[in-house]
Each structure stands twice: as structure tokens, then as C-alpha cells.
Design a protein around this motif. Structure first.
Motif, PDB file in Angstrom:
ATOM      1  N   GLU A 176       0.822  -1.216   0.000  1.00 44.87           N
ATOM      2  CA  GLU A 176       0.000   0.000   0.000  1.00 44.87           C
ATOM      3  C   GLU A 176       0.851   1.259   0.000  1.00 44.87           C
ATOM      4  N   LEU A 177       1.909   1.242   0.827  1.00 46.99           N
ATOM      5  CA  LEU A 177       2.783   2.415   0.879  1.00 46.99           C
ATOM      6  C   LEU A 177       3.576   2.546  -0.427  1.00 46.99           C
ATOM      7  N   ALA A 178       3.957   1.409  -0.991  1.00 43.84           N
ATOM      8  CA  ALA A 178       4.654   1.426  -2.282  1.00 43.84           C
ATOM      9  C   ALA A 178       3.762   2.058  -3.352  1.00 43.84           C
ATOM     10  N   LYS A 179       2.473   1.697  -3.331  1.00 42.65           N
ATOM     11  CA  LYS A 179       1.525   2.269  -4.287  1.00 42.65           C
ATOM     12  C   LYS A 179       1.377   3.779  -4.080  1.00 42.65           C
ATOM     13  N   THR A 180       1.363   4.190  -2.796  1.00 41.52           N
ATOM     14  CA  THR A 180       1.224   5.613  -2.478  1.00 41.52           C
ATOM     15  C   THR A 180       2.385   6.417  -3.053  1.00 41.52           C
ATOM     16  N   TYR A 181       3.606   5.938  -2.816  1.00 42.94           N
ATOM     17  CA  TYR A 181       4.782   6.662  -3.316  1.00 42.94           C
ATOM     18  C   TYR A 181       4.887   6.578  -4.837  1.00 42.94           C
ATOM     19  N   HIS A 182       4.442   5.448  -5.398  1.00 45.41           N
ATOM     20  CA  HIS A 182       4.448   5.324  -6.861  1.00 45.41           C
ATOM     21  C   HIS A 182       3.491   6.335  -7.481  1.00 45.41           C
ATOM     22  N   LYS A 183       2.326   6.496  -6.855  1.00 49.72           N
ATOM     23  CA  LYS A 183       1.343   7.470  -7.358  1.00 49.72           C
ATOM     24  C   LYS A 183       1.898   8.885  -7.236  1.00 49.72           C
ATOM     25  N   LYS A 184       2.581   9.165  -6.098  1.00 54.16           N
ATOM     26  CA  LYS A 184       3.158  10.496  -5.920  1.00 54.16           C
ATOM     27  C   LYS A 184       4.207  10.780  -6.991  1.00 54.16           C
ATOM     28  N   SER A 185       5.026   9.779  -7.282  1.00 59.56           N
ATOM     29  CA  SER A 185       6.065   9.979  -8.292  1.00 59.56           C
ATOM     30  C   SER A 185       5.437  10.165  -9.673  1.00 59.56           C
ATOM     31  N   LYS A 186       4.389   9.383  -9.961  1.00 63.63           N
ATOM     32  CA  LYS A 186       3.708   9.491 -11.247  1.00 63.63           C
ATOM     33  C   LYS A 186       3.032  10.854 -11.388  1.00 63.63           C
ATOM     34  N   ASP A 187       2.365  11.309 -10.330  1.00 62.91           N
ATOM     35  CA  ASP A 187       1.696  12.617 -10.355  1.00 62.91           C
ATOM     36  C   ASP A 187       2.709  13.739 -10.570  1.00 62.91           C
ATOM     37  N   LEU A 188       3.865  13.594  -9.935  1.00 67.75           N
ATOM     38  CA  LEU A 188       4.894  14.625 -10.061  1.00 67.75           C
ATOM     39  C   LEU A 188       5.466  14.667 -11.473  1.00 67.75           C
ATOM     40  N   VAL A 189       5.651  13.488 -12.079  1.00 64.53           N
ATOM     41  CA  VAL A 189       6.127  13.425 -13.468  1.00 64.53           C
ATOM     42  C   VAL A 189       5.107  14.095 -14.388  1.00 64.53           C
ATOM     43  N   ASN A 190       3.828  13.806 -14.157  1.00 69.12           N
ATOM     44  CA  ASN A 190       2.781  14.423 -14.974  1.00 69.12           C
ATOM     45  C   ASN A 190       2.799  15.938 -14.832  1.00 69.12           C
ATOM     46  N   LYS A 191       3.051  16.396 -13.612  1.00 68.42           N
ATOM     47  CA  LYS A 191       3.116  17.840 -13.364  1.00 68.42           C
ATOM     48  C   LYS A 191       4.293  18.461 -14.100  1.00 68.42           C
ATOM     49  N   ILE A 192       5.443  17.780 -14.057  1.00 65.41           N
ATOM     50  CA  ILE A 192       6.645  18.290 -14.727  1.00 65.41           C
ATOM     51  C   ILE A 192       6.420  18.345 -16.238  1.00 65.41           C
ATOM     52  N   LEU A 193       5.851  17.264 -16.784  1.00 67.56           N
ATOM     53  CA  LEU A 193       5.592  17.213 -18.221  1.00 67.56           C
ATOM     54  C   LEU A 193       4.570  18.264 -18.642  1.00 67.56           C
ATOM     55  N   ALA A 194       3.528  18.423 -17.804  1.00 62.06           N
ATOM     56  CA  ALA A 194       2.498  19.416 -18.100  1.00 62.06           C
ATOM     57  C   ALA A 194       3.100  20.810 -18.117  1.00 62.06           C
ATOM     58  N   SER A 195       3.950  21.079 -17.150  1.00 59.16           N
ATOM     59  CA  SER A 195       4.587  22.394 -17.061  1.00 59.16           C
ATOM     60  C   SER A 195       5.405  22.675 -18.312  1.00 59.16           C
ATOM     61  N   ARG A 196       6.109  21.654 -18.812  1.00 60.68           N
ATOM     62  CA  ARG A 196       6.931  21.839 -20.012  1.00 60.68           C
ATOM     63  C   ARG A 196       6.066  22.035 -21.253  1.00 60.68           C
ATOM     64  N   GLU A 197       4.974  21.277 -21.338  1.00 61.91           N
ATOM     65  CA  GLU A 197       4.074  21.411 -22.485  1.00 61.91           C
ATOM     66  C   GLU A 197       3.480  22.812 -22.553  1.00 61.91           C
ATOM     67  N   VAL A 198       3.017  23.289 -21.393  1.00 59.81           N
ATOM     68  CA  VAL A 198       2.399  24.614 -21.359  1.00 59.81           C
ATOM     69  C   VAL A 198       3.442  25.699 -21.625  1.00 59.81           C
ATOM     70  N   GLN A 199       4.663  25.487 -21.109  1.00 59.15           N
ATOM     71  CA  GLN A 199       5.725  26.458 -21.351  1.00 59.15           C
ATOM     72  C   GLN A 199       6.017  26.581 -22.843  1.00 59.15           C
ATOM     73  N   THR A 200       5.991  25.456 -23.541  1.00 65.37           N
ATOM     74  CA  THR A 200       6.201  25.470 -25.001  1.00 65.37           C
ATOM     75  C   THR A 200       5.108  26.279 -25.692  1.00 65.37           C
ATOM     76  N   MET A 201       3.862  26.078 -25.234  1.00 63.34           N
ATOM     77  CA  MET A 201       2.745  26.832 -25.795  1.00 63.34           C
ATOM     78  C   MET A 201       2.887  28.317 -25.499  1.00 63.34           C
ATOM     79  N   TYR A 202       3.350  28.635 -24.293  1.00 61.47           N
ATOM     80  CA  TYR A 202       3.512  30.035 -23.893  1.00 61.47           C
ATOM     81  C   TYR A 202       4.569  30.728 -24.758  1.00 61.47           C
ATOM     82  N   LEU A 203       5.662  30.021 -25.048  1.00 63.12           N
ATOM     83  CA  LEU A 203       6.715  30.588 -25.906  1.00 63.12           C
ATOM     84  C   LEU A 203       6.175  30.859 -27.308  1.00 63.12           C
ATOM     85  N   LYS A 204       5.291  29.983 -27.773  1.00 60.15           N
ATOM     86  CA  LYS A 204       4.677  30.201 -29.093  1.00 60.15           C
ATOM     87  C   LYS A 204       3.751  31.418 -29.065  1.00 60.15           C
ATOM     88  N   LEU A 205       3.153  31.685 -27.904  1.00 56.21           N
ATOM     89  CA  LEU A 205       2.308  32.874 -27.771  1.00 56.21           C
ATOM     90  C   LEU A 205       3.156  34.135 -27.921  1.00 56.21           C
TER      91      LEU A 205
END
Length: 304
Positions: A176-205
Motif C-alpha cells: 500500500e505504501l509502495a503504491k502511495t509513493y508510486h502514485k506520488k512519483s507518477k503525479d509529479l512526473v505528470n506535473k513536470i511534463l504538463a509544465s513543459r508542455e504549457v511552457q512550449t505553448m507560452y513561448l509560441k504565444l
């Protein structure tokens, strides 16, 4: 130089050596970052401080704040660096824990924070290599004492901590704790990727590539976006449609952005979005709404 700040010491020695900021910064950091450090607007990381000290021909300890001699911060840091160099992480974390108890003020130092986290990370890795997963887990969890700070300053480093904890908890069969930390790591990766995607869009703006922004928006999955990235995404896409003259579509995305942004912490951005909404409604002939949003934009500027 005893009463000088860290930045003042760096600048003083640089000028004495007749070095320009560009020469001292080299390819390691930007000249702008060095300027911020010299003006005490930014705190260098341990690696940056080691680089600057070497370039200036001084030891790291030379630059440490010695106004509180009883704390001997410079001596502590030098000793910790030596222990890390010798890979004696057990002694390193023991010294850190002693200082955090008896001299808690030393933990306000950015360098001490870096040494604290690196020492526990290396110690955890060492324990995992030795197969002592209980001790490894305890070492990694010590880093989470500064979890909130890491979320703001070094999310990639925090991802590594979550990933290591997920792995070690798996070895310990704490599923259960392994799943919790795995989800946290996955959520953080998604956040990092999202930030980069939006930053790319912002530069195009900025480059006025509105078609590129709209095309990019069709390729991203906003389901995993955190609120901040989602707000920026809607704002950038809304601005793109506004500049293309597609005002009704622009309104949809700009109003979504307004719903997500906090009026208290993002008042400048909110004011800009109100102005863009005002332009949209003006172009659509709804002058009352255009005036209302313009008033909101003005009141937001005046209030802050």
C-alpha cells in the motif's frame, strides 16, 4: 570581509582579481544568476558555491557566514563536505542531526539543506545496495521533512525520492505504501511534463504562433494537469483564439482560466485575463460585458 554578505564577498574578490561577471560565471551558471548571487537576491547551491570558490581561488569555508562564531557554520560545512567526499554518510547524517538539535539556525543555510538531502539520499542508496531496506526507507523518509520546499524548488529531486521509496517499500512488501509513493512519483512526473508542455505553448504565444498553440492543444492530455498548469493552458489557448479573431472560443478558455486562478495570488494575470475578456465581448458587440470586465481589470490593478 567578516561583516560582508556572501554576495559581497564574491563580488569583492572577483573585482580584486579583475574578473568580469561573464568570466567568473563561465559556462557553469548564467551571468544573470551570478549577478543575483552577488546582490544577495539568490542563494547558490552547494555545487555552484564549490565552482565559484574554485574559480576565485578560495575554499568554500572562506565564504561562509561567520557572524555567529559559536555555530561555526563554515567549519560544519567543510567537515560535512569532507565526510561526503569520503562517502562516510553515516557520520555525515549524525553530524547534521546533532546540529539541527543543538544549533537549529544552521539549517537555514541553503548549503546545509543541500548537504542534508544529499547525505540522506546517498545513505539510503548505500543501505539499499547492502540490502538493508528498513534503514534505506528511514533515510529516504528523512528527506521528506522538507517535502514542501522540494515541491517548490526541486520537483525532479523529489521525484527521485518518491521513486526510491516506492521501490524500497516494494522490497519490504509494504504494498500500500509502495503504491502511495508510486502514485506520488507518477503525479509529479505528470506535473513536470504538463509544465513543459504549457511552457512550449507560452513561448509560441510570445512568438505569435497562434496556429501552433491550437495545434499543440489537440495533442496534450489535460486530465493529469495540476491546477496551475491547467490555468496557464486555458489562458494561453484563450489568448491564441483572441488573436485569431475567434472570440467566442477565446471566451470559453479565458473564463475557465479565471475559475482556476486565485485572485489573491495571481492578481496581475487575472487582471490581464479580464482585459482580454473585455476585448472579446467588445468585438462581439456586447459592450456592457466588455465594460464590466474592463472595470474588473482596473479594480484589480488599483487594489494591488
Amino acid at each position: 570581509m567578516k561583516d560582508m554578505t556572501l554576495g559581497q564577498k564574491i563580488r569583492e574578490i572577483r573585482l580584486h582579481l579583475q574578473m568580469t561577471q561573464k568570466e567568473l560565471a563561465g559556462d557553469f551558471i548564467t551571468r544573470n544568476m551570478l549577478s543575483q548571487i552577488e546582490n544577495d537576491q539568490a542563494t547558490p547551491s552547494m555545487k555552484t558555491m564549490e565552482y565559484l570558490a574554485k574559480q576565485l581561488g578560495k575554499s568554500v569555508g572562506y565564504f561562509m557566514d561567520e557572524n555567529h562564531k559559536d555555530l561555526s557554520l563554515s567549519n560544519i560545512i567543510v567537515e560535512l563536505m569532507a565526510l561526503n567526499e569520503a562517502k562516510d554518510y553515516v557520520a555525515s547524517v549524525k553530524l547534521i542531526e546533532q546540529q539541527s538539535i543543538h544549533n537549529p539556525i544552521v539549517m537555514r543555510s541553503k548549503m546545509m539543506m543541500d548537504l542534508y538531502m544529499n547525505s540522506y539520499m546517498y545513505l539510503g542508496n548505500q543501505y539499499m545496495t547492502e540490502g538493508d531496506n528498513e534503514k534505506a526507507k528511514a533515510a529516504y523518509e528523512k528527506i521528506l521533512k522538507y517535502e514542501n520546499e522540494l515541491l517548490l524548488e526541486s520537483d525532479i529531486y523529489l521525484y527521485k525520492v518518491y521513486a526510491q521509496l516506492a521501490e524500497v517499500c516494494g522490497y519490504l512488501l509494504d504494498i500500500e505504501l509502495a503504491k502511495t509513493y508510486h502514485k506520488k512519483s507518477k503525479d509529479l512526473v505528470n506535473k513536470i511534463l504538463a509544465s513543459r508542455e504549457v511552457q512550449t505553448m507560452y513561448l509560441k504565444l510570445i512568438e505569435a504562433d497562434y496556429d501552433g498553440i491550437i495545434e499543440d492543444s489537440s495533442k496534450v492530455d489535460v486530465i493529469d494537469y495540476d491546477n496551475y498548469s491547467l490555468a496557464r493552458y486555458n489562458r494561453v489557448l484563450g489568448s491564441a483564439f483572441l488573436n485569431k479573431g475567434e472570440y467566442e472560443k477565446a471566451i470559453v478558455y479565458l473564463e475557465k482560466a479565471i475559475e482556476i486562478y486565485s485572485d489573491e495570488t495571481c492578481y496581475t494575470i487575472v487582471s490581464m485575463i479580464y482585459e482580454e475578456l473585455s476585448k472579446c465581448y467588445f468585438e462581439l458587440g456586447d459592450y456592457k460585458k466588455a465594460y464590466d470586465f474592463l472595470q474588473k481589470a482596473q479594480s484589480k490593478k488599483i487594489a494591488h
